[in-house]
Design a protein around this motif. Sequence first.
Motif, PDB file in Angstrom:
ATOM      1  N   GLY A  92     -40.885  -2.905 -62.790  1.00  0.00           N
ATOM      2  CA  GLY A  92     -40.047  -2.130 -61.890  1.00  0.00           C
ATOM      3  C   GLY A  92     -40.841  -1.043 -61.196  1.00  0.00           C
ATOM      4  O   GLY A  92     -40.695  -0.817 -59.991  1.00  0.00           O
ATOM      5  N   GLU A 160     -30.679   6.360 -56.064  1.00  0.00           N
ATOM      6  CA  GLU A 160     -30.450   5.566 -57.268  1.00  0.00           C
ATOM      7  C   GLU A 160     -28.985   5.789 -57.600  1.00  0.00           C
ATOM      8  O   GLU A 160     -28.581   6.902 -57.901  1.00  0.00           O
ATOM      9  CB  GLU A 160     -31.357   6.064 -58.400  1.00  0.00           C
ATOM     10  N   SER A 164     -29.666   7.405 -63.546  1.00  0.00           N
ATOM     11  CA  SER A 164     -29.948   7.242 -64.974  1.00  0.00           C
ATOM     12  C   SER A 164     -29.413   8.465 -65.724  1.00  0.00           C
ATOM     13  O   SER A 164     -29.419   9.560 -65.192  1.00  0.00           O
ATOM     14  CB  SER A 164     -31.456   7.141 -65.217  1.00  0.00           C
ATOM     15  N   ASP A 189     -32.695   2.243 -55.866  1.00  0.00           N
ATOM     16  CA  ASP A 189     -32.901   1.585 -57.155  1.00  0.00           C
ATOM     17  C   ASP A 189     -31.515   1.114 -57.595  1.00  0.00           C
ATOM     18  O   ASP A 189     -30.645   1.920 -57.915  1.00  0.00           O
ATOM     19  CB  ASP A 189     -33.498   2.605 -58.137  1.00  0.00           C
ATOM     20  N   SER A 211     -35.406  -3.145 -61.410  1.00  0.00           N
ATOM     21  CA  SER A 211     -36.301  -3.395 -62.536  1.00  0.00           C
ATOM     22  C   SER A 211     -35.774  -4.675 -63.162  1.00  0.00           C
ATOM     23  O   SER A 211     -34.678  -4.690 -63.737  1.00  0.00           O
ATOM     24  CB  SER A 211     -36.256  -2.247 -63.539  1.00  0.00           C
ATOM     25  N   SER A 213     -36.888  -6.032 -65.666  1.00  0.00           N
ATOM     26  CA  SER A 213     -36.954  -5.858 -67.123  1.00  0.00           C
ATOM     27  C   SER A 213     -35.586  -5.614 -67.747  1.00  0.00           C
ATOM     28  O   SER A 213     -35.419  -5.748 -68.952  1.00  0.00           O
ATOM     29  CB  SER A 213     -37.849  -4.659 -67.461  1.00  0.00           C
ATOM     30  N   VAL A 223     -41.079  -8.079 -68.486  1.00  0.00           N
ATOM     31  CA  VAL A 223     -41.110  -6.901 -67.620  1.00  0.00           C
ATOM     32  C   VAL A 223     -41.381  -7.382 -66.199  1.00  0.00           C
ATOM     33  O   VAL A 223     -42.234  -8.246 -65.980  1.00  0.00           O
ATOM     34  CB  VAL A 223     -42.229  -5.932 -68.083  1.00  0.00           C
ATOM     35  N   GLY A 224     -40.620  -6.851 -65.227  1.00  0.00           N
ATOM     36  CA  GLY A 224     -40.833  -7.258 -63.840  1.00  0.00           C
ATOM     37  C   GLY A 224     -40.042  -6.380 -62.890  1.00  0.00           C
ATOM     38  O   GLY A 224     -39.237  -5.544 -63.318  1.00  0.00           O
ATOM     39  N   TRP A 343     -33.163  -1.171 -71.642  1.00  0.00           N
ATOM     40  CA  TRP A 343     -31.786  -1.633 -71.793  1.00  0.00           C
ATOM     41  C   TRP A 343     -31.654  -2.909 -70.970  1.00  0.00           C
ATOM     42  O   TRP A 343     -32.620  -3.353 -70.362  1.00  0.00           O
ATOM     43  CB  TRP A 343     -30.800  -0.543 -71.320  1.00  0.00           C
TER      44      TRP A 343
HETATM   45  C1  LIG Z   1     -36.486   0.773 -66.412  1.00  0.00           C
HETATM   46  C2  LIG Z   1     -36.164   1.315 -65.096  1.00  0.00           C
HETATM   47  C3  LIG Z   1     -37.127   1.369 -64.088  1.00  0.00           C
HETATM   48  C4  LIG Z   1     -38.577   0.993 -64.314  1.00  0.00           C
HETATM   49  O1  LIG Z   1     -38.736  -0.380 -64.521  1.00  0.00           O
HETATM   50  P1  LIG Z   1     -39.970  -0.980 -65.361  1.00  0.00           P
HETATM   51  O2  LIG Z   1     -39.730  -2.457 -65.268  1.00  0.00           O
HETATM   52  O3  LIG Z   1     -39.833  -0.444 -66.751  1.00  0.00           O
HETATM   53  O4  LIG Z   1     -41.224  -0.537 -64.707  1.00  0.00           O
HETATM   54  C5  LIG Z   1     -36.743   1.855 -62.861  1.00  0.00           C
HETATM   55  N1  LIG Z   1     -35.480   2.250 -62.615  1.00  0.00           N
HETATM   56  C6  LIG Z   1     -34.522   2.204 -63.556  1.00  0.00           C
HETATM   57  C7  LIG Z   1     -33.141   2.654 -63.226  1.00  0.00           C
HETATM   58  C8  LIG Z   1     -34.830   1.736 -64.828  1.00  0.00           C
HETATM   59  O5  LIG Z   1     -33.881   1.716 -65.768  1.00  0.00           O
END
Ligand SMILES: *Cc1c(COP(=O)(O)O)cnc(C)c1O
Length: 395
Positions: A92, A160, A164, A189, A211, A213, A223-224, A343
């Motif tokens: 991500g 975003e 978060s 995001d 992300s 991931s 992971v991606g 998560w």
């Molecule tokens: C985990 C996360 C990322 C980063 O992604 P990675 O795959 O860990 O590099 C970015 N934005 C949000 C909201 C995330 O939860």
Amino acid sequence: MKKNNTYDNSLLDYQTAVVHDSHDDRHHGAVAFPIYQNSLFTFPTHDAFDMASSKFLDNHVYTRGNNPSVFELEKRLALLEDGEKARCFASGMAAISAAILSTIQSGDHVICVDEAYGVTKRFLNDYLSNYGIETTFVDGASIENLVSAVRPNTKLIYLESPTSMVFKLQDLKSCAQLAKKIGAITIIDNTWASPCFQNPLQFDIDLVIHSISKYIGGHSDLVGGVVIGSAELIDKLSKNEFLLLGGIMTPHTANQVMRSLRTLPLRMEKLQANGLYVAKYLEQIPFITKVNHPGLPSHEQYSLVHSQMKGLGSLFSFETTLPYHIVRNWGDKLTYFRIGVSWGGYESLIIVTKQTTDQKKDSISLVRIYIGLENPQILVNDMLNAFKEIGIYVP
Ligand SMILES: *Cc1c(COP(=O)(O)O)cnc(C)c1O
């Protein structure tokens, strides 16, 4: 949004879109798309080689450019977000950093929401500040805060939604309108909502990031990242940040993600229901002062949620007046929740922190919860048992 996708997305049904494949006669009728585990691709003649190389990113020449397995995944992710093109990355953060770099240059100003993913904020604030890029962080819940942060050199508005940790929203349409007016690009995001539950390109946001991931990968085993948008913006990013920085997704990971996509809509429906079930239960407990979940009518932006989202993720948080060390101890007693970062997988997770939405009350703990695919009543019982174990009575 103009559509130029190889799939017909005029009648997009998410479940059909992720299950049905277009015919590809290169793989002998194999039902699942194969892993093209190749670094390079060869040609019968130098003429053919020259022709392919002249459009390096459109043809299969080298895997740090265009690999068939990764390209197939990119087409599907573009379809799910109603975009023209997508580019997949190794994580991500590789997607986020490439997307940001593709929209700004030295001397530019960025506006970013203040509750954005922590590592994204570090990239803007601690890293890009060394290259003459300044970022202003604002509470994105009100468009006026963004308007008053605008400078003559503002070139990027980074969103975003929801954020978060406390899950505040931004009004996507108003943010896109503001950006168009001042000649800035918007990036969002969109990891929390997944492509099933929010499609920001439809609100005129320029670039969408996930992300992979998290929900898209969905099984806590890869992971991606991905950036999705118009052909114009993605081509620019492909030629520069994608090719030059080289943070590509491997063909093997792309194949795993394509398998994950088959069940994404099914997983999201179940995760949404499970998350709301637990959030509603927690809201009734007297010493839990606030549950930060956009699907609860008590959320300050409940009406905005329904005007721009089609569904809800299952990551949320709650605030409690119980002291931090007590809440940590409670977290340790849980059986079905594991303690850890990230998560979006099948398993429920928890992290107890001191962070709170109310800056004045440092005695309040913030608990981040990810609800997975377990039976939600078992998760609720687990929480109640853990309170009992540390001697706290829940009425
Ligand atoms: C985990 C996360 C990322 C980063 O992604 P990675 O795959 O860990 O590099 C970015 N934005 C949000 C909201 C995330 O939860």
